[in-house]
Design a protein around this motif. Structure first.
Motif, PDB file in Angstrom:
ATOM      1  N   THR A 209      -0.363  -1.019  -3.042  1.00 42.90           N
ATOM      2  CA  THR A 209      -0.664   0.492  -2.913  1.00 42.90           C
ATOM      3  C   THR A 209      -1.783   0.126  -1.731  1.00 42.90           C
ATOM      4  OG1 THR A 209      -2.671   0.277  -4.465  1.00 42.90           O
ATOM      5  CG2 THR A 209      -0.344   1.166  -5.126  1.00 42.90           C
ATOM      6  N   LEU A 210      -2.030   1.184  -1.215  1.00 43.53           N
ATOM      7  CA  LEU A 210      -3.226   1.309  -0.170  1.00 43.53           C
ATOM      8  C   LEU A 210      -4.283   2.647  -0.448  1.00 43.53           C
ATOM      9  CD1 LEU A 210      -4.695   0.054   2.342  1.00 43.53           C
ATOM     10  CD2 LEU A 210      -3.450   1.514   3.646  1.00 43.53           C
ATOM     11  N   CYS A 211      -3.289   3.827  -0.416  1.00 42.59           N
ATOM     12  CA  CYS A 211      -4.532   4.917  -0.713  1.00 42.59           C
ATOM     13  C   CYS A 211      -4.578   5.421  -2.229  1.00 42.59           C
ATOM     14  CB  CYS A 211      -3.703   6.226   0.037  1.00 42.59           C
ATOM     15  SG  CYS A 211      -2.218   6.877  -0.657  1.00 42.59           S
ATOM     16  N   TYR A 212      -3.998   4.716  -3.403  1.00 45.90           N
ATOM     17  CA  TYR A 212      -4.238   4.872  -4.540  1.00 45.90           C
ATOM     18  C   TYR A 212      -5.282   4.195  -5.001  1.00 45.90           C
ATOM     19  CZ  TYR A 212      -3.293   4.074  -9.680  1.00 45.90           C
ATOM     20  OH  TYR A 212      -3.516   4.390 -10.828  1.00 45.90           O
TER      21      TYR A 212
ATOM     22  N   GLY B 257      -0.247  10.085  -2.252  1.00 47.97           N
ATOM     23  CA  GLY B 257       1.075   9.801  -1.583  1.00 47.97           C
ATOM     24  C   GLY B 257       0.906   9.890  -0.120  1.00 47.97           C
ATOM     25  N   ALA B 258      -0.123   9.293   0.532  1.00 48.33           N
ATOM     26  CA  ALA B 258      -0.473   9.323   1.960  1.00 48.33           C
ATOM     27  C   ALA B 258       0.014   8.158   2.826  1.00 48.33           C
ATOM     28  CB  ALA B 258      -1.936   9.529   2.088  1.00 48.33           C
ATOM     29  N   CYS B 259       0.022   6.848   2.106  1.00 52.41           N
ATOM     30  CA  CYS B 259       0.342   5.929   2.894  1.00 52.41           C
ATOM     31  C   CYS B 259       1.710   5.210   3.013  1.00 52.41           C
ATOM     32  CB  CYS B 259      -0.682   4.768   2.683  1.00 52.41           C
ATOM     33  SG  CYS B 259      -0.352   3.908   1.001  1.00 52.41           S
ATOM     34  N   ARG B 260       2.335   5.638   1.716  1.00 52.99           N
ATOM     35  CA  ARG B 260       3.620   5.250   1.552  1.00 52.99           C
ATOM     36  C   ARG B 260       4.019   3.895   1.362  1.00 52.99           C
ATOM     37  NH1 ARG B 260       7.255   8.835   1.497  1.00 52.99           N
ATOM     38  NH2 ARG B 260       9.114   7.448   1.684  1.00 52.99           N
ATOM     39  N   VAL B 261       2.844   3.090   1.113  1.00 48.95           N
ATOM     40  CA  VAL B 261       3.031   1.615   0.783  1.00 48.95           C
ATOM     41  C   VAL B 261       3.739   1.221  -0.549  1.00 48.95           C
ATOM     42  CG1 VAL B 261       1.484  -0.400   0.327  1.00 48.95           C
ATOM     43  CG2 VAL B 261       1.275   0.969   2.337  1.00 48.95           C
ATOM     44  N   CYS B 262       3.496   2.309  -1.459  1.00 50.70           N
ATOM     45  CA  CYS B 262       4.115   2.156  -2.660  1.00 50.70           C
ATOM     46  C   CYS B 262       5.331   2.485  -2.920  1.00 50.70           C
ATOM     47  CB  CYS B 262       3.036   2.870  -3.817  1.00 50.70           C
ATOM     48  SG  CYS B 262       3.220   4.666  -3.470  1.00 50.70           S
TER      49      CYS B 262
ATOM     50  N   THR C  43       7.045   7.769  -3.093  1.00 50.63           N
ATOM     51  CA  THR C  43       6.024   7.144  -3.282  1.00 50.63           C
ATOM     52  C   THR C  43       5.546   6.843  -4.920  1.00 50.63           C
ATOM     53  OG1 THR C  43       4.993   9.282  -2.797  1.00 50.63           O
ATOM     54  CG2 THR C  43       5.130   7.518  -0.971  1.00 50.63           C
TER      55      THR C  43
ATOM     56  N   CYS D 206       3.030   6.282  -6.584  1.00 51.33           N
ATOM     57  CA  CYS D 206       1.936   6.760  -7.096  1.00 51.33           C
ATOM     58  C   CYS D 206       1.789   8.007  -7.504  1.00 51.33           C
ATOM     59  CB  CYS D 206       0.719   6.077  -6.068  1.00 51.33           C
ATOM     60  SG  CYS D 206       0.772   7.262  -4.479  1.00 51.33           S
TER      61      CYS D 206
HETATM   62  S1  FES Z   1      -0.621   4.216  -2.515  1.00 53.45           S
HETATM   63 FE1  FES Z   1      -0.239   5.366  -0.624  1.00 53.45          FE
HETATM   64  S2  FES Z   1       1.342   6.415  -1.164  1.00 53.45           S
HETATM   65 FE2  FES Z   1       1.213   5.392  -2.960  1.00 53.45          FE
END
Ligand code: FES
Length: 240
Positions: free
Chosen positions: A32-35, A43-48, A62, A64
């Motif tokens: 994750t990054l923005c979690y 749900g902004a970065c879409r890493v998850c 996403t 998270c």
């Molecule tokens: S951690 Fe960023 S969208 Fe889920």
């Protein structure tokens, strides 16, 4: 309770939980990054991103902020999930090549140089600062402005309101790319943000003379706790 599988592992979790929480419960790590577990997910970065089996074809979501459902079949490392995750990280890397956190994510996904040429921008619009300021500090000094085709803001951005800001520095602390920085120097706190550079006076302890906190933050704390401002005359070290 809701029953689902994550990477073929059966999980049972409360209704309303997210896929990320279900994966954690099953001992499966999703990057994750923005979690942040203290904040409402954006749900902004879409890493998850993960893949959910569906008819006629699976979907990526996403994890998270996507709620679990009974019988859901989730894959966190399928080809489709990994492709979507790599694309998300590659775009973040192109946007912010010097972020240690993003570089680490790229490394774990074996990504090389990004294929895109994106305007390098330290702010990746993850909104961790916005959510922290609203949900933890309750100052509401930071706003996310979505892209508006017919408005002045052609590009999405995050803006600070200096009047509302109490100079606590939580935004600089939580920012994963150092797009917000903070420095205390000779009685002044300087907070540099993507939208504005702000300066705040620091309070000097009436006993030892050390500057120990922004005056605005102390005034905010006094008001919130309904205490006289004189209660904050002394720094924590000099308090009895
Ligand atoms: S951690 Fe960023 S969208 Fe889920």
């Amino acid at each position: 309770m809701v029953k689902l599988t994550v990477d073929n592992k059966p999980v049972e979790i409360e209704e309303g939980a997210t896929i990320l929480e279900a994966a954690m419960k099953a001992g499966i790590a999703i990057p994750t990054l923005c979690y942040n577990e203290e904040l409402t997910p954006a749900g902004a970065c879409r890493v998850c991103v993960v893949e959910i089996a569906a008819e006629p074809s699976s979907i990526t979501v996403t994890s998270c902020n996507y709620p679990v459902a009974g019988g859901m079949v989730v894959s966190t490392k399928s080809e489709k999930a990994l492709k979507a995750r790599k694309l998300a990280v590659e775009m973040l890397l192109a946007q912010h090549p010097h972020s240690e956190k993003i570089a680490k994510l790229a490394q774990t996904l074996s990504l090389g140089e990004p294929r895109f040429s994106v305007k390098a921008d330290e702010c990746i619009l993850c909104r961790l600062c916005v959510r922290t300021c609203q949900e933890v500090v309750s100052a509401g000094a930071i706003t996310f402005i979505a892209q508006g085709l017919e408005r002045e803001n052609k590009e999405a951005s995050v803006v600070w309101n200096q009047d509302k800001c109490i100079a606590c520095g939580s935004c600089a602390y939580i920012c994963p790319t150092q797009a917000v920085t903070l420095a205390d120097n000779q009685g002044t706190r300087v907070i540099n943000t993507p939208s504005v550079k702000m300066e705040f006076k620091l309070k000097a302890c009436t006993k030892c003379g050390n500057f120990y906190a922004p005056e605005k933050q102390l005034a905010y704390m006094a008001k919130t706790a309904k205490l006289p401002i004189e209660k904050f005359d002394l720094c924590p070290d000099c308090r009895p």
